[in-house]
Design an enzyme around this catalytic site. Sequence first.
Site, PDB file in Angstrom:
ATOM      1  N   ARG A 240       0.846  -1.192   0.000  1.00  8.18           N
ATOM      2  CA  ARG A 240       0.000   0.000   0.000  1.00  8.18           C
ATOM      3  C   ARG A 240       0.884   1.245   0.000  1.00  8.18           C
ATOM      4  O   ARG A 240       1.909   1.296   0.693  1.00  8.18           O
ATOM      5  CB  ARG A 240      -0.897   0.035   1.243  1.00  8.18           C
ATOM      6  CG  ARG A 240      -2.119  -0.883   1.184  1.00  8.18           C
ATOM      7  CD  ARG A 240      -3.136  -0.445   0.119  1.00  8.18           C
ATOM      8  NE  ARG A 240      -4.344  -1.229   0.096  1.00  8.18           N
ATOM      9  CZ  ARG A 240      -4.567  -2.290  -0.690  1.00  8.18           C
ATOM     10  NH1 ARG A 240      -3.623  -2.714  -1.524  1.00  8.18           N
ATOM     11  NH2 ARG A 240      -5.722  -2.920  -0.662  1.00  8.18           N
ATOM     12  N   GLU A 269      -4.018   7.351  -5.510  1.00 10.65           N
ATOM     13  CA  GLU A 269      -4.385   6.416  -6.582  1.00 10.65           C
ATOM     14  C   GLU A 269      -5.811   6.688  -7.026  1.00 10.65           C
ATOM     15  O   GLU A 269      -6.666   6.925  -6.169  1.00 10.65           O
ATOM     16  CB  GLU A 269      -4.282   4.974  -6.091  1.00 10.65           C
ATOM     17  CG  GLU A 269      -2.865   4.555  -5.753  1.00 10.65           C
ATOM     18  CD  GLU A 269      -2.747   3.076  -5.411  1.00 10.65           C
ATOM     19  OE1 GLU A 269      -3.732   2.324  -5.608  1.00 10.65           O
ATOM     20  OE2 GLU A 269      -1.678   2.671  -4.945  1.00 10.65           O
ATOM     21  N   HIS A 287      -0.732  -0.226  -9.605  1.00  7.96           N
ATOM     22  CA  HIS A 287      -1.483  -1.086  -8.659  1.00  7.96           C
ATOM     23  C   HIS A 287      -2.102  -2.304  -9.376  1.00  7.96           C
ATOM     24  O   HIS A 287      -3.328  -2.425  -9.466  1.00  7.96           O
ATOM     25  CB  HIS A 287      -2.582  -0.279  -7.937  1.00  7.96           C
ATOM     26  CG  HIS A 287      -3.035  -0.949  -6.656  1.00  7.96           C
ATOM     27  ND1 HIS A 287      -3.356  -0.274  -5.520  1.00  7.96           N
ATOM     28  CD2 HIS A 287      -3.215  -2.257  -6.344  1.00  7.96           C
ATOM     29  CE1 HIS A 287      -3.714  -1.111  -4.566  1.00  7.96           C
ATOM     30  NE2 HIS A 287      -3.633  -2.343  -5.051  1.00  7.96           N
TER      31      HIS A 287
HETATM   32  C1  DGY Z   1      -5.945  -6.076  -2.642  1.00  7.12           C
HETATM   33  O1  DGY Z   1      -6.641  -7.071  -2.799  1.00  7.12           O
HETATM   34  O2  DGY Z   1      -5.850  -5.511  -1.558  1.00  7.12           O
HETATM   35  C2  DGY Z   1      -5.232  -5.545  -3.841  1.00  7.12           C
HETATM   36  O3  DGY Z   1      -4.432  -4.463  -3.534  1.00  7.12           O
HETATM   37  C3  DGY Z   1      -6.209  -5.187  -4.929  1.00  7.12           C
HETATM   38  O4  DGY Z   1      -7.203  -4.396  -4.420  1.00  7.12           O
END
Ligand code: DGY
Length: 320
Positions: A240, A269, A287
């Site tokens: 993240r 994002e 991402h």
């Molecule tokens: C998650 O599953 O957390 C990935 O980052 C995609 O959203």
Amino acid sequence: MTQKPVLWLPRRVSDATIARAEHDYDVILNDADTPGTADEIIAMSSKVDAMMPCHSEHFSADVVAQLDPRLKIVANHSVGVDHCDLPALEAKGIAVTNTPDVLSDATAELAVLLMLGAARHAVKGDRLMRTGAWDSWSPSFMVGKQVTGARIGIVGMGRVGRAFAAKARGFDMEVHYYNRTRLPSDQEQGTTYHETIESLLSVADFLSLHCPATPETMDLMNEQRLDALPDGAVLINSARGALVDEDALLRAIQTGKIGAAGLDCFKTEPGGNPAFAAHENIFMLPHIGSATTRTRDAMGFRALDNLDAFFAGKTPQDLL
Ligand code: DGY
């Protein structure tokens, strides 16, 4: 005939997921595939029994406070749930689930791509080829950092961290890790545990982040911690954006303290950090850690399994 529960799909999840959902639920699909806004989430809550959001739909305390009591479950199509205010949802009696396990390999695979791309100057090399600017070669041309046999530090040894460790071992990397609790010995598989993140940082020529975004991990990689890495270390973030102080990372890239970074996640994002674009030693992706066909089907099916269990009166396997 009993009525099917009504399910909102704010995003266009995989075709297989939509087909299965439509078989068992009355589906309202946002075919436009735009992120669900706060107003849409609130308005939809009085029309549906369940929602299957992605990390792009934000259930803040303010949004949750305005949800209609009709909504019973938020079955996330993601493993990360930092877009959900869990205490607020719990207080409102709304069940929340996520999709662990099924995306661990795809995400770990992407972390390997980030590591290699950053270490071997993929951005610059790609630019030279695409622009026709590759006009010389010498033994010192585009020399990078070798991954095989290097020391990798992993922050967060959950499912994705462990999947990444397994892939790193395939490169004969010396794997070190920091986790809130030490893994049982059968899961450590030759990795070295560090009791503090600072101890891990001091040995990590490569550092890969695999912990969730929580108030405690916000800006985990701040100026001080980036400084604690060996000179020229490579930072990899497929978890993240909240985990990295982006201004501090930019400074560390500018001074050469951090040799390169591979990033799939950003504070903002979509869009990312425009200041990163000037630095070819930052290898960036938008991402896409879990973005493989097999994994996206598996995520959708896992979310549906959770919904099926919930509406059958059972406890969903991924109830948070
Ligand atoms: C998650 O599953 O957390 C990935 O980052 C995609 O959203």
